[in-house]
Motif scaffolding. Structure first.
Motif, short mmCIF file in Angstrom:
data_model
loop_
_atom_site.label_atom_id
_atom_site.label_comp_id
_atom_site.label_asym_id
_atom_site.label_seq_id
_atom_site.Cartn_x
_atom_site.Cartn_y
_atom_site.Cartn_z
N ASN A 51 -2.62 22.79 -21.67
CA ASN A 51 -3.11 22.24 -22.92
C ASN A 51 -2.35 22.89 -24.08
N LEU A 52 -1.49 22.12 -24.71
CA LEU A 52 -0.69 22.66 -25.80
C LEU A 52 -1.26 22.36 -27.18
N GLN A 53 -2.41 21.71 -27.20
CA GLN A 53 -2.98 21.26 -28.47
C GLN A 53 -3.15 22.41 -29.48
N HIS A 54 -3.52 23.58 -29.00
CA HIS A 54 -3.74 24.71 -29.91
C HIS A 54 -2.83 25.89 -29.59
N ALA A 55 -1.66 25.61 -29.01
CA ALA A 55 -0.74 26.67 -28.61
C ALA A 55 -0.29 27.52 -29.80
N ASP A 56 -0.35 26.96 -30.99
CA ASP A 56 0.08 27.72 -32.16
C ASP A 56 -0.95 28.73 -32.64
#
Length: 107
Positions: A51-56
């Motif tokens: 899940n890269l949605q909140h990787a930042d």
């Protein structure tokens, strides 16, 4: 897990591959004679979540040792990625390379 192929392993181990992943340079040849600008973005960690949605902002997306946590590393990593992409976008004669990977036994 849906959307992933290959072995999906949990925290601290192996790779996963998204269904949308494309082979690097598949069917194309990099014409190095046209390149005059090399851009390298250093990898400081590896992803451990599909899940890269909140990787930042989400530290649990990244493999981080305790001493790396709480220091804004996800923000730094994604800022470096974005800066590399922006720089490459400005120069059609550039080659963008992301370095790093799973270099420690725990990753």
């Amino acid at each position: 897990e849906k959307g992933l192929r290959g072995p999906l392993k949990q925290f601290g181990s192996g790779p996963w591959i998204s269904d949308e992943t494309q082979e690097f340079n598949h069917g194309n040849i990099i014409r190095t004679s046209n390149i005059n600008h090399l851009i390298i973005v250093a990898g400081h960690s590896v992803l451990i979540s599909g899940n890269l949605q909140h990787a930042d902002i989400d530290e649990s997306t990244w493999f981080l040792y305790d001493y790396m946590k709480g220091k804004g590393l996800p923000q730094s990593i994604t800022a470096h990625i974005r800066a590399g992409i922006a720089e490459a976008d400005r120069d059609p004669r550039s080659l963008l390379i992301f370095s790093g990977g799973e270099t420690r036994a725990l990753t």
